[in-house]
Design an enzyme around this catalytic site. Sequence first.
Site, PDB file in Angstrom:
ATOM      1  N   CYS A   6       0.838  -1.201   0.000  1.00 59.38           N
ATOM      2  CA  CYS A   6       0.000   0.000   0.000  1.00 59.38           C
ATOM      3  C   CYS A   6       0.875   1.253   0.000  1.00 59.38           C
ATOM      4  CB  CYS A   6      -0.895   0.016   1.232  1.00 59.38           C
ATOM      5  SG  CYS A   6      -1.821  -1.508   1.460  1.00 59.38           S
TER       6      CYS A   6
ATOM      7  N   ARG B 208       1.542   1.730  -5.867  1.00 58.37           N
ATOM      8  CA  ARG B 208       1.739   0.759  -4.794  1.00 58.37           C
ATOM      9  C   ARG B 208       0.478  -0.029  -4.466  1.00 58.37           C
ATOM     10  NH1 ARG B 208       6.338   1.240  -2.097  1.00 58.37           N
ATOM     11  NH2 ARG B 208       5.432   0.122  -0.328  1.00 58.37           N
TER      12      ARG B 208
ATOM     13  N   TRP C   7      -3.557  -1.897  -1.394  1.00 55.39           N
ATOM     14  CA  TRP C   7      -3.517  -3.184  -2.084  1.00 55.39           C
ATOM     15  C   TRP C   7      -3.991  -4.200  -1.063  1.00 55.39           C
ATOM     16  CZ3 TRP C   7      -1.046  -7.991  -1.721  1.00 55.39           C
ATOM     17  CH2 TRP C   7      -1.097  -8.783  -2.869  1.00 55.39           C
TER      18      TRP C   7
ATOM     19  N   ASN D  24       0.793   0.020   5.987  1.00 54.01           N
ATOM     20  CA  ASN D  24       1.262  -0.764   4.845  1.00 54.01           C
ATOM     21  C   ASN D  24       1.943  -1.996   5.412  1.00 54.01           C
ATOM     22  OD1 ASN D  24       2.476  -1.800   2.540  1.00 54.01           O
ATOM     23  ND2 ASN D  24       4.097  -0.262   2.508  1.00 54.01           N
ATOM     24  N   GLY D  25       1.422  -3.196   5.088  1.00 47.25           N
ATOM     25  CA  GLY D  25       2.046  -4.408   5.599  1.00 47.25           C
ATOM     26  C   GLY D  25       1.009  -5.406   6.070  1.00 47.25           C
TER      27      GLY D  25
ATOM     28  N   GLU E  50       9.830 -12.772 -20.333  1.00 52.86           N
ATOM     29  CA  GLU E  50       9.489 -11.393 -19.987  1.00 52.86           C
ATOM     30  C   GLU E  50       8.411 -10.845 -20.914  1.00 52.86           C
ATOM     31  OE1 GLU E  50       9.575  -7.526 -18.275  1.00 52.86           O
ATOM     32  OE2 GLU E  50       9.941  -9.558 -17.557  1.00 52.86           O
TER      33      GLU E  50
ATOM     34  N   LYS F 237       4.758  -9.468 -19.654  1.00 51.62           N
ATOM     35  CA  LYS F 237       4.232  -8.137 -19.946  1.00 51.62           C
ATOM     36  C   LYS F 237       2.811  -8.218 -20.485  1.00 51.62           C
ATOM     37  CE  LYS F 237       7.088  -5.707 -18.286  1.00 51.62           C
ATOM     38  NZ  LYS F 237       7.125  -6.798 -17.365  1.00 51.62           N
TER      39      LYS F 237
ATOM     40  N   GLU G  10       0.400  -9.193 -17.679  1.00 48.13           N
ATOM     41  CA  GLU G  10       0.232  -8.165 -16.655  1.00 48.13           C
ATOM     42  C   GLU G  10      -0.745  -7.080 -17.055  1.00 48.13           C
ATOM     43  OE1 GLU G  10       4.291  -7.621 -14.092  1.00 48.13           O
ATOM     44  OE2 GLU G  10       4.385  -7.035 -16.196  1.00 48.13           O
TER      45      GLU G  10
ATOM     46  N   HIS H 214       8.118 -30.815 -27.034  1.00 50.62           N
ATOM     47  CA  HIS H 214       7.958 -31.653 -25.849  1.00 50.62           C
ATOM     48  C   HIS H 214       6.651 -31.348 -25.115  1.00 50.62           C
ATOM     49  CE1 HIS H 214      11.916 -33.351 -26.338  1.00 50.62           C
ATOM     50  NE2 HIS H 214      12.433 -32.138 -26.427  1.00 50.62           N
TER      51      HIS H 214
ATOM     52  N   LYS I 285       3.241  -2.076  -7.667  1.00 56.45           N
ATOM     53  CA  LYS I 285       4.606  -1.920  -8.138  1.00 56.45           C
ATOM     54  C   LYS I 285       5.635  -2.501  -7.183  1.00 56.45           C
ATOM     55  CE  LYS I 285       7.671  -0.210 -10.978  1.00 56.45           C
ATOM     56  NZ  LYS I 285       7.774  -0.784 -12.319  1.00 56.45           N
TER      57      LYS I 285
END
Length: 615
Positions: A2, A27, A75, A101-102, A488, A492, A495, A511, A610
């Site tokens: 957060c 955040r 968040w 935050n936490g 990556e 992207k 996300e 395979h 983030k």
Amino acid sequence: MCGIVGYIGHREAYPIILKGLQRLEYRGYDSAGIALYDGNTIKLSKTKGKVADLKNRLENEIKTDGKLGIGHTRWATHGVPNDVNSHPHYSNSGNLVIIHNGIIENYEAIKTELINRGYSFKSDTDTEVLINLIEEVKKKEGVKLGKAVQIALNEVVGAYAIAVFDKNKPNEIVVAKLGSPLAIGVGEDEFFIASDASPFIEFTKNAIYLEDEEMAVVRLGKKVRIRKIKDDSLVNPIMQELKFNLEQIEKGGYEHFMLKEIYEQPHAIRDTYRGRLLANEGIIRMSGVENHKEKFLNANRIIIVACGTSWHAGLVAEYIFEDIARIPVEVEYASEFRYRNPVITEKDVVIAISQSGETADTLAAIKLAKANGAFVFGVCNVVGSSIARETHAGAYTHAGPEIGVASTKAFTTQITVLTLIALKLAKEKGTISNSDFHYHLEQLELIPDKVKQALKSDEHIKKVAETYKDATNCLYLGRGYNFPVALEGALKLKEISYIHAEGYPAAEMKHGPIALIDEQMPVFVIATKKGHYEKVVSNIQEIKSRKGKIIAIVTEGDVDVKKLADHIIEVPETLESLSPLLTTIPLQLLSYHIAVMLGKNVDQPRNLAKSVTVE
């Protein structure tokens, strides 16, 4: 994960808090809230949704010129995102207000005990439990707020960055930190509190960053007093001068931060090697490596720990270190590393990679590695961050603030730093010839201009994106140095567009994943001239024979793949070891344009944040 922000001073708190929340929204953005105090009344407003939703609500609910305020953008961890679970939270008496935050891991046991003592709870959050624990301590022990916070925090297990105020003490805010970042901006007769310095950069360049298990009473007319939470000992505050400016955290005319940050990569890569890479002299200067050279040269192996995009950068580094410097490398998810009882010795070097420098899983991996005697080297972007302070040595990437949740310039600048380290160690070990070493330096110095050239394909990439924006599944293939780029690229797309995508080594197609190929499946293949080119062409032929749609990233002037692919996107030629710095560019742009065309929130994709400061 957060974002928290607070202000106490001579200005109106409301606009400072609101602007601060907008800058911290990377955040977390499930919900948001503000509490303002004018000396008589606390005005609190909070809502599910983004800061923009809060702003609309505030215009009707809060009209005050209060000089003290705290705000929060969330968040969600404990409790679904809704108005009630949003921060700030009151204590039962209504006198104390908190933002947090936490995660408080033992909140359920504390909540049960508080209920037995007559407390009631409106939300499902661990934070409301914490503020009522502080209130209970304050009443029971007959202590001031600062002492009550200290006693309460010694009873909780978990992580936190908190700001608390008492309406009966309108001249102070109490803050504390463990595992989550907290900065105090120090101005003239005013103080700012935030998860990072961006909310107060235009007001002051002076900041104090709390260390873990530290708390501070921020009081008007007094200097900041910092104490250790465990033993109450005083800590001498270290003032840091902020190096970035307001322009760096604004969009600068771009539609989204992500697009701005993609286009900043030539400048960011150059800033990352500036002063370190002296190609004409054949020198790489990195004090963090030079001062601990023997640790690297005598290492039995290098263990790279990271999460997400940083983990992909670590995979690229694995190829570079083993290929050029001939040092064995293992790349670990930081989130798994600490829980599998890894074998770590004092002959190991651990490289921890994190954009924010606050990633909780990576910090935990660092502490485990240090406890087992390993030398720990950090690679991060944020000056003064927890990883920068916890590691024995390190190197900053100098990418500048990255606001978009989906990392772009963090990835390429991390690869740049890791390449410099590998080349420096290779030269020291004699595993690279002088001519090859000089050639690598010359080619690395050319990368920013080649990235600029790759960005010129943007309009063509936009047309490719239009063709495949309605796909429901995508595959990304690469070999060697470009296998991590495939991972990556898939990340992207997942996300920011929410399209399912997977990255594979190209040779692994036969395979299993080849069973997915049909005329509806777009396959993005990295097929540059340097590195397993003929093998990748064979893999493309396997896909083509099963009617898959092929979008190939190729070297300028390519002929063979052009005959097979439905679409090609060209990048300039470079060394194989440096090619990820170029091949990732079109994949970033593809993801961006597809997400925009689908109407997604590119900078703030759902469910993400983030800086991941919880496990």
